[in-house]
Design a protein around this motif. Structure first.
Motif, PDB file in Angstrom:
ATOM      1  N   ALA A 449       0.839  -1.192   0.000  1.00  0.00           N
ATOM      2  CA  ALA A 449       0.000   0.000   0.000  1.00  0.00           C
ATOM      3  C   ALA A 449       0.874   1.242   0.000  1.00  0.00           C
ATOM      4  N   ARG A 450       0.227   2.396  -0.162  1.00  0.00           N
ATOM      5  CA  ARG A 450       0.917   3.680  -0.124  1.00  0.00           C
ATOM      6  C   ARG A 450       1.114   4.115   1.325  1.00  0.00           C
ATOM      7  N   PHE A 451       2.186   4.882   1.548  1.00  0.00           N
ATOM      8  CA  PHE A 451       2.398   5.480   2.860  1.00  0.00           C
ATOM      9  C   PHE A 451       2.780   6.939   2.682  1.00  0.00           C
ATOM     10  N   GLU A 452       2.547   7.724   3.716  1.00  0.00           N
ATOM     11  CA  GLU A 452       3.016   9.101   3.729  1.00  0.00           C
ATOM     12  C   GLU A 452       4.025   9.274   4.853  1.00  0.00           C
ATOM     13  N   GLY A 453       5.006  10.113   4.602  1.00  0.00           N
ATOM     14  CA  GLY A 453       6.106  10.304   5.537  1.00  0.00           C
ATOM     15  C   GLY A 453       7.420  10.145   4.806  1.00  0.00           C
ATOM     16  N   SER A 454       8.503  10.493   5.455  1.00  0.00           N
ATOM     17  CA  SER A 454       9.831  10.441   4.831  1.00  0.00           C
ATOM     18  C   SER A 454      10.514   9.114   5.135  1.00  0.00           C
TER      19      SER A 454
END
Length: 482
Positions: A449-454
């Motif tokens: 899945a997609r994730f957000e964050g660095s």
């Protein structure tokens, strides 16, 4: 090579998830019902069908498929010889039911292939053919294209004979049942030979530099409205059985190449940049890949019960790009090889489920008999690559949407929970705007899945599920820690 399969358990069929999956059929404009004239032609073809005069019903063939399958394309028999092995491989005689230029032929060209969705199968041919008269069901006299392969002690083919013959399958076996018998020591002599020949064919594949993707199948369970996604790694017997099919496709390709007319499945070798990226991903995920080890051998070494190595197997799809179909008549094309198989190869063994196999069988049959391939067959060959590539694009889109739908449903009740994951790609902002996002592999359940964050690729991270929406098919995680 294999691809990801997801199926619903019986309890999950009358649910919101099943309704969402059914909606995909409308969204992607999948051809569901067969026109009346197609059904009528199928019934006439069945009523008028004549079995071939060559009688090979003495060969004790069996089919090996998932337990619930009824569209049985292939049946196999193996025996030992003084020099090696004899393998008989019967393929359903779909050409005998589908008249060239008829309405059934036209409909199959519009469909291209059977579509397998979690909630049901949408067949290439009417079920009266695909699951009855044309299927190699046990105890039934059937017409088949029968390949007979003579193998030496290493499992290499030394001679191939093809004839249209009457056959009778003795038993419908399942992968699970065969594997259990092999593991418990109760397997028949023929299943022991399947393992023996399959392992030798794998060694030949390694020597050629071939490669196989092993993506686990998945099943959706529903208990009191909660969905659970359960993954099962491919069984060894599936690999051994697939080697017989691959061998048949390779020999069919050789027959057509010698005749200078036919249709091949080709794929270029992976680009060096893709190999370099994949090598870095392996390193980031803690798996050693020596520079002198072929990528196919490396893929076979991966242990799919390890989430990091499972993630690598999914990422390996980047090495299997550019597959297409190549029609030829007269002059041989320059590049005939399917790089993952490391040999010329033709789709031949699944005519009930794939359009091109019917034409490959026709060409091989005429060529093997020393006859000229009819002009009405030759005229269709150049049209098949575009038909099949278009069908593949549609099927890939709807299968991806189905996977997204299932994953969103299975995670919807877990929003706010935390999971362990491995990042598959570095996060970056789209066009330099918005929050940086990337792709990750959750360790359990095994979803991407997609994730957000660095994050950089290959990092072990803790993530929180922030979105799992069935309607939009969206799943999103947020990195919350290392």
């Amino acid at each position: 090579m294999s691809h990801q399969n997801i199926a619903l358990t019986p309890e999950a069929h009358s649910t919101a998830l099943a309704a969402a999956l059914e909606a995909l059929e409308i969204e992607f404009e999948v051809r569901i019902e067969f026109p009346p004239e197609v059904l009528a032609e199928a019934e006439r073809a069945i009523a008028e069908f004549e079995l071939p005069p060559i009688d090979k019903r003495d060969i004790e063939l069996v089919t090996i498929d998932p337990a619930t399958s009824t569209d049985l394309d292939q049946a196999v028999h193996l025996s030992r010889t003084a020099q090696g092995y004899l393998v008989h491989y019967a393929i359903a005689d779909v050409p005998g039911f589908v008249a060239l230029g008829g309405s059934l032929d036209a409909e199959s060209q519009l469909r291209g292939q059977t579509v397998y969705l979690p909630h049901r199968r949408i067949s290439l041919h009417p079920e009266s053919i695909s699951e009855d008269a044309g299927s190699l069901l046990p105890g039934q006299d059937r017409s088949a294209y029968l390949f007979s392969f003579t193998l030496d002690a290493t499992g290499a083919v030394s001679n191939t004979v093809l004839e249209r013959a009457m056959v009778r399958s003795r038993e419908k076996l399942s992968y699970v049942g065969v594997q259990e018998s092999l593991d418990s020591g109760t397997a028949t002599e023929m299943m022991l030979l399947l393992r023996e020949v399959g392992l030798k064919r794998i060694e030949l594949e390694r020597a050629r530099g071939g490669a196989s993707l092993r993506i686990p199948s998945q099943e959706v369970e529903c208990v009191e409205g909660t969905y659970t996604l359960v993954a099962d790694a491919p069984l060894p017997v599936e690999d051994w059985n697939a080697q017989i099919s691959l061998m048949t496709g390779m020999e069919a390709a050789n027959i057509m190449i010698q005749a200078k007319v036919g249709l091949l499945r080709t794929m270029p070798p992976p680009a060096q940049k893709d190999i370099d990226v994949f090598r870095l991903q392996a390193l980031a995920l803690g798996t050693s890949w020596s520079v002198d080890q072929p990528y196919g051998e490396f893929l076979r070494s991966l242990e799919l019960s390890d989430p990091r190595q499972l993630a690598l197997m999914h990422q390996a799809t980047s090495l299997f790009r550019g597959a297409t179909y190549l029609a030829f008549d007269g002059e041989l094309p320059e590049d005939l090889v399917q790089a993952a198989i490391a040999a010329p190869y033709a789709h031949t063994t699944a005519p009930l489920r794939r359009l091109v196999d019917r034409f490959a069988l026709l060409v091989c049959s005429y060529a093997s008999a020393g006859q000229e391939v009819p002009v009405e067959v030759r005229q269709v060959l150049p049209t098949l690559p575009d038909l099949m590539n278009g069908s593949n694009r549609l099927v890939n889109q709807i299968e991806r949407a189905a996977i997204d739908t299932v994953e969103a449903a299975s995670l919807a009740h877990r929003v706010g929970e935390r999971f362990s994951a491995v990042t598959l790609s570095a996060s970056e902002s789209e066009n330099g705007k918005g929050k940086p996002r990337g792709t990750l592999q959750v360790e359990s359940p095994a979803v991407m899945a997609r994730f957000e964050g660095s994050a950089e690729a290959g990092q072990h991270v803790q993530v929180e599920l922030v979105q799992a929406d069935l309607a939009s098919r969206k799943v999103l995680f947020r990195i919350v820690g290392p």
